[in-house]
Every structure is written in structure tokens, then in C-alpha cells.
Design a protein around this motif. Sequence first.
Motif, PDB file in Angstrom:
ATOM      1  N   GLN A 262      38.672  -3.818  92.782  1.00 26.31           N
ATOM      2  CA  GLN A 262      38.981  -5.184  93.193  1.00 26.31           C
ATOM      3  C   GLN A 262      40.123  -5.816  92.408  1.00 26.31           C
ATOM      4  O   GLN A 262      40.655  -6.854  92.822  1.00 26.31           O
ATOM      5  CB  GLN A 262      37.710  -6.028  93.084  1.00 26.31           C
ATOM      6  N   ALA A 265      43.524  -6.845  94.281  1.00 27.83           N
ATOM      7  CA  ALA A 265      43.881  -8.158  94.836  1.00 27.83           C
ATOM      8  C   ALA A 265      44.720  -8.955  93.849  1.00 27.83           C
ATOM      9  O   ALA A 265      45.691  -9.624  94.237  1.00 27.83           O
ATOM     10  CB  ALA A 265      42.620  -8.935  95.211  1.00 27.83           C
ATOM     11  N   SER A 266      44.371  -8.906  92.575  1.00 26.96           N
ATOM     12  CA  SER A 266      45.160  -9.609  91.560  1.00 26.96           C
ATOM     13  C   SER A 266      46.569  -9.032  91.482  1.00 26.96           C
ATOM     14  O   SER A 266      47.550  -9.775  91.313  1.00 26.96           O
ATOM     15  CB  SER A 266      44.469  -9.507  90.198  1.00 26.96           C
ATOM     16  N   ASP A 297      35.753  -8.610 101.003  1.00 29.30           N
ATOM     17  CA  ASP A 297      36.125  -9.982 101.381  1.00 29.30           C
ATOM     18  C   ASP A 297      36.358 -10.789 100.106  1.00 29.30           C
ATOM     19  O   ASP A 297      35.419 -11.276  99.493  1.00 29.30           O
ATOM     20  CB  ASP A 297      35.016 -10.604 102.221  1.00 29.30           C
ATOM     21  N   TYR A 298      37.609 -10.935  99.728  1.00 32.81           N
ATOM     22  CA  TYR A 298      37.934 -11.615  98.462  1.00 32.81           C
ATOM     23  C   TYR A 298      37.663 -13.114  98.529  1.00 32.81           C
ATOM     24  O   TYR A 298      37.503 -13.752  97.489  1.00 32.81           O
ATOM     25  CB  TYR A 298      39.385 -11.331  98.084  1.00 32.81           C
ATOM     26  N   SER A 299      37.583 -13.656  99.735  1.00 32.83           N
ATOM     27  CA  SER A 299      37.283 -15.082  99.846  1.00 32.83           C
ATOM     28  C   SER A 299      35.865 -15.399  99.371  1.00 32.83           C
ATOM     29  O   SER A 299      35.546 -16.556  99.088  1.00 32.83           O
ATOM     30  CB  SER A 299      37.459 -15.552 101.296  1.00 32.83           C
ATOM     31  N   LEU A 301      34.487 -13.938  96.657  1.00 29.63           N
ATOM     32  CA  LEU A 301      34.368 -13.573  95.250  1.00 29.63           C
ATOM     33  C   LEU A 301      34.910 -14.673  94.342  1.00 29.63           C
ATOM     34  O   LEU A 301      35.736 -15.490  94.768  1.00 29.63           O
ATOM     35  CB  LEU A 301      35.131 -12.269  94.994  1.00 29.63           C
ATOM     36  N   ALA A 304      38.646 -15.576  94.164  1.00 30.80           N
ATOM     37  CA  ALA A 304      39.325 -16.181  95.315  1.00 30.80           C
ATOM     38  C   ALA A 304      40.266 -17.307  94.918  1.00 30.80           C
ATOM     39  O   ALA A 304      41.381 -17.428  95.454  1.00 30.80           O
ATOM     40  CB  ALA A 304      38.292 -16.686  96.326  1.00 30.80           C
ATOM     41  N   LEU A 307      43.832 -16.224  93.661  1.00 33.64           N
ATOM     42  CA  LEU A 307      44.734 -15.456  94.514  1.00 33.64           C
ATOM     43  C   LEU A 307      45.683 -16.356  95.289  1.00 33.64           C
ATOM     44  O   LEU A 307      45.287 -17.410  95.797  1.00 33.64           O
ATOM     45  CB  LEU A 307      43.925 -14.606  95.505  1.00 33.64           C
ATOM     46  N   TRP A 435      43.432  -8.474 106.148  1.00 37.09           N
ATOM     47  CA  TRP A 435      42.991  -9.750 105.597  1.00 37.09           C
ATOM     48  C   TRP A 435      43.766 -10.899 106.237  1.00 37.09           C
ATOM     49  O   TRP A 435      44.940 -10.758 106.589  1.00 37.09           O
ATOM     50  CB  TRP A 435      43.206  -9.774 104.086  1.00 37.09           C
ATOM     51  N   ASN A 439      42.719 -14.782 102.779  1.00 40.64           N
ATOM     52  CA  ASN A 439      42.173 -13.617 102.066  1.00 40.64           C
ATOM     53  C   ASN A 439      40.752 -13.279 102.503  1.00 40.64           C
ATOM     54  O   ASN A 439      39.948 -12.723 101.730  1.00 40.64           O
ATOM     55  CB  ASN A 439      42.232 -13.831 100.549  1.00 40.64           C
TER      56      ASN A 439
END
Length: 453
Positions: A262, A265-266, A297-299, A301, A304, A307, A435, A439
Motif C-alpha cells: 500500500q 499509493a504514497s 480502496d485507498y479512500s 484507509l 486517504a 493522497l 481508481w 482514489n
Amino acid sequence: MAITRRDLVRGFGAGVLGAGALTGCGPGRRGGGPTSPPPSAPKLTEPDTPLVIGQIGAAYGRMAVFEEAIAVSIEEAQIDVNARWGGLFGHEVVLLDRYVMQEPGEDLAPVIEDLAGEGATCLITSIDEESLIAAMPAVVEAGLAVIDVFTSGMDVRAEEVQTSNLLMRLAPDDRILAVQYGDIALGADSDKGGAQGTVAFVSEDTSQGRSLRQELELYLNPLGGRIVSEQFYAVGDIGDIGARVKQVLKEPPALLVLNGGQESASFLSALHEATADEDGRRTIEIPAQLSPAATVDYSQLPIAEELAPECLTSAAGFQPGGEITGEHEAMMLNRSSGFLRTGYAYSQQGYDAFTMACLAAQHALSVTGTALAAAVPSILTGAESCTDYEACRRVMRTALEAQGRATVAYVGRSGKLELGPRSDARIGEMRRYGWSAENVLEEGTATSFEAAG
């Protein structure tokens, strides 16, 4: 408690087998001396032996994300086979307690010895490549058929790794992934991206990461492509993301492959900001391909809020397996609503691994490890297509009652699957994901894959 076994050969006379005694002429009768009956074929019958299956998972590294989903799906398959469909060979199929590795490098030999001592002849694994390779001598010694639902690294198939044809793998391997990534890079055509066929590779430093990098190079180089930069980092610790982004931008590629978790994403958020001008317009656009561990689904986490908006819109991820059916989703959510957030990756393979072991035993009329390993590829490519354990078993048992054999092609929760010469997935399905600007992980689309050659 054992389920009453049906005697499949009850009521069959010798005539069914074509082995009835033939009356010959006695001495002095026309035709000479007595005749001998032709040899009879052995009766086909189910063994009065339960199938015992062991399981080993891992709660560290990239496996940790999928451990719960895999464990739940295997348990649910056992429930279906035993409670819903009456078990196998008149017995409940036994699923031994799951052993979960807590750190890399654990010695699995004593675990495998214990599983074999409890009667296991089949083992379902979801561990890393290094651990699977290290475990194979003990597996071979114990004679266990191994159905691995997770690994993709090609080192598992190196010549020095002796599997005695006991190992089967259900997920697409790195050779298949490399071809798909390579084709994206070779087909890239953007005035804001790098030269066609160029790839930047950023990965956790694992056997699988090194394997994928090597397969990418082997595929790209003969076609005029190349890896323009590569970076490896410790599992779960990507370090200075800004410095890594600068390294990628020294020679912008046509494709960025992020083979990590994960933290991907960063990285993409930092890359997004580094490639925008003062008005927020993209000066460089680099499409990215993410691994299953990063396809979430980063939204949902905590990350979020950190990002940048739209930082994932040029990225795509994948998970092995076909469409998630309503039946499979309901099964998983009945166990935990948390799967709405974490997803179902590799759960289809876990369910299918257990079911395939049972169908292989029915096909082979045996529970020995060697017989199971030989039969698993066969129950995927037979004449009669079927989509669950009971439907497939019915086909085989109906033929067996008439002292015949019938073959099935099990199309399970993972979708269509066939194993190649080395018992790795040759034909199968995977889901592609993208995505939204917020995100949010969008709905996956199932596509098929087939190994070259």
C-alpha cells in the motif's frame, strides 16, 4: 461424524464386468478340453478412507493482506463439501488446523511432519516463494500434494528445486505478468510519456520481486524495450519516497511497475505532484501497474487524507481470479463485513484449492498425495463442464456406478483454469482495477490470460 457410505458396487453382477464364467466343453466333448475365462478387470470402487488436508499461511509481508480471506474461503469450502454435499467417500473431509507463519525464515519441516503424522496427504499453501522452496524437501519426503494459491515467482520452478511433480500453482506466474506489463510499455504512445518499451521498476526486495524484474527484461529486450531504472527496498519500508521519485524521473519511462504494497499509493501521490506545473497541469504522464497487495480502496484507509486527488487515475491494478459472484461475496460477508473494505483477493483460489483436492481424489479413487497431484490437472480439462463440487462429483459417480469413468472440467470460483506442463496456471482469469479521482477503487473487470507457447 462419518457419513453413511453408499456401496457403489452393490448389485453389480459379473456380467457387468464382462467377466462371467464361460462354460467350456469337458474332456471327450466336441471342442476339446475346458476353456479358461478371460481375465477380468478390477472393480472400480471408492476407497473407505477420508481425505485429510493441511494448510499453511503467513501473517507477514505481502501475504498478510490476504491471510484472513484465504483462511475463511478454505473453511467455507470444507463446510460446503461436508455439510452441503455429504463429504467424500462416505466420510467428512478433514481440514487440519491452519498453521500461520509469523516471520520469514521459519523452518516448516516440523510442521509438515506433524501434518503428515495427522494423516494429511494434501497441503494448501499461501506463503512466500522462499518459504515454499525451503519447504519442498519436507513435502517430498512426506509425499504431500501441494496446491499453492499465492506464489508467482519463477525461482520456485528452478531446476534445483525438486518438487517430484507434487506442486501445483493457481495464480498467474511472473512470466505471464511480465508479458502483460511488457506489452503495455511497448504499446505506449504518449507525447507526455517516455519512449515506447521503457519501464521503471520499483519493488520490494523479495525473490518474487527479483523474478518479475528478470522476466520483464527477458521479454522486453528482444523486442527493443528495456528497463531504464530499477529500485528495490525492504519489505514494507520504501524509505525516502521523494528520492525514489526523482530517480524514476531521471529518464521518464513509458510504464512504471510498482511491485509492492500500500506504500505504492504514497509513491504515486508524490509522483503526481512532482510532474505537475504551477497550475497543476501534468507535464509528464506515466501510467503505472500495481500488484495485488496494492490494489485496494485507498479512500477507505487512514492514508486517504494524505493522497493527492487524481494521483491514482493513471494507475491500474489486478487480482487473480474471475468475476466475484454474488454467491462468493455473500459467503465471505457472512463471515465478516470487513471484507467490504479489504476485498476478496485470493479467496476464490482458496475455495477452489480445497474443492479441487476433493475432486482429484474422486477422479483418482485415491487419497494418496501422488495420486492427487496427478489428478488435479485432469479435473480441470475433462469432457463435462461443471461449476461446483456436487455437480462434478455426480458426473464421476454416475459413471462409476456403471463401472465406467467420466472426466470433468471444473470451472470454479476463480473462473476457467488450466495447468501447464509444470502444473502452473497456463490459462486463467484475472480482474483489472482502476481508481477514481477520489482514489476510490472502481469495480474490477475480469479478463483472461494464457501463457505463451
